[in-house]
Design a protein around this motif. Sequence first.
Motif, PDB file in Angstrom:
ATOM      1  N   GLU A   1     -21.690  49.014  64.523  1.00 43.93           N
ATOM      2  CA  GLU A   1     -20.876  49.745  65.499  1.00 43.93           C
ATOM      3  C   GLU A   1     -21.466  49.602  66.901  1.00 43.93           C
ATOM      4  O   GLU A   1     -20.734  49.442  67.880  1.00 43.93           O
ATOM      5  CB  GLU A   1     -20.757  51.214  65.104  1.00 43.93           C
ATOM      6  N   GLN A   2     -22.806  49.660  67.009  1.00 42.99           N
ATOM      7  CA  GLN A   2     -23.462  49.478  68.300  1.00 42.99           C
ATOM      8  C   GLN A   2     -23.212  48.073  68.830  1.00 42.99           C
ATOM      9  O   GLN A   2     -22.958  47.876  70.024  1.00 42.99           O
ATOM     10  CB  GLN A   2     -24.963  49.743  68.184  1.00 42.99           C
TER      11      GLN A   2
ATOM     12  N   ASP B   1     -20.660  46.131  68.127  1.00 42.03           N
ATOM     13  CA  ASP B   1     -19.251  46.069  68.533  1.00 42.03           C
ATOM     14  C   ASP B   1     -19.053  46.735  69.891  1.00 42.03           C
ATOM     15  O   ASP B   1     -18.326  46.230  70.746  1.00 42.03           O
ATOM     16  CB  ASP B   1     -18.350  46.733  67.484  1.00 42.03           C
ATOM     17  N   THR B   2     -19.724  47.880  70.100  1.00 38.76           N
ATOM     18  CA  THR B   2     -19.622  48.584  71.382  1.00 38.76           C
ATOM     19  C   THR B   2     -20.196  47.727  72.501  1.00 38.76           C
ATOM     20  O   THR B   2     -19.592  47.599  73.575  1.00 38.76           O
ATOM     21  CB  THR B   2     -20.372  49.937  71.318  1.00 38.76           C
TER      22      THR B   2
ATOM     23  N   MET C   1     -20.572  44.463  72.546  1.00 41.42           N
ATOM     24  CA  MET C   1     -19.738  43.273  72.736  1.00 41.42           C
ATOM     25  C   MET C   1     -18.482  43.607  73.533  1.00 41.42           C
ATOM     26  O   MET C   1     -18.003  42.787  74.305  1.00 41.42           O
ATOM     27  CB  MET C   1     -19.350  42.680  71.377  1.00 41.42           C
ATOM     28  N   ALA C   2     -17.974  44.799  73.366  1.00 41.93           N
ATOM     29  CA  ALA C   2     -16.777  45.206  74.110  1.00 41.93           C
ATOM     30  C   ALA C   2     -17.103  45.399  75.585  1.00 41.93           C
ATOM     31  O   ALA C   2     -16.255  45.207  76.455  1.00 41.93           O
ATOM     32  CB  ALA C   2     -16.207  46.491  73.519  1.00 41.93           C
ATOM     33  N   GLU C   3     -18.349  45.773  75.884  1.00 44.98           N
ATOM     34  CA  GLU C   3     -18.759  46.005  77.268  1.00 44.98           C
ATOM     35  C   GLU C   3     -19.090  44.709  78.004  1.00 44.98           C
ATOM     36  O   GLU C   3     -19.057  44.661  79.220  1.00 44.98           O
ATOM     37  CB  GLU C   3     -19.969  46.934  77.313  1.00 44.98           C
TER      38      GLU C   3
ATOM     39  N   VAL D   1     -16.103  38.760  79.327  1.00 43.71           N
ATOM     40  CA  VAL D   1     -15.889  37.444  78.745  1.00 43.71           C
ATOM     41  C   VAL D   1     -15.802  36.435  79.882  1.00 43.71           C
ATOM     42  O   VAL D   1     -15.008  36.573  80.801  1.00 43.71           O
ATOM     43  CB  VAL D   1     -14.587  37.431  77.907  1.00 43.71           C
TER      44      VAL D   1
END
Length: 125
Positions: A103-104, A106-107, A109-111, A114
């Motif tokens: 989960e960390q 994923d968090t 990577m979202a921040e 790109v």
Amino acid sequence: MSRESGKNFQWTVLLSLLFAVIIAVFAVFNVDSVPVNYLFGTEMIPLVLVILGSALLGALFSGFFAIFKSYIGSRRIKELEKKLQAKEEELTRQQRQMQEMEEQIDTLMAEVPVVEAEILPPKQI
């Protein structure tokens, strides 16, 4: 009790009874007195008592040995069950940690923005 262990128990009891009958018949045909040497003397005892007494002592020793092995086995099973429970708890804890880490990731990577890479044509030799 499972069906298989029930059958094994029945066969054990049947064979034990058969063996006891054979010993009893053998003992009845041997009623003469025989000398038995003790540490402190000799005694004339009917052979039937010697045979039956020996069979009884053998059965008692075998029974005590079987009970002892069963006790040791049950203690070992309890010990292994405790270890298994501890390992299962550790596995659950580690799975929870892995899920939190995923989960960390994923968090994070979202921040991360790109960045599109510029595609260059292949070099010609």
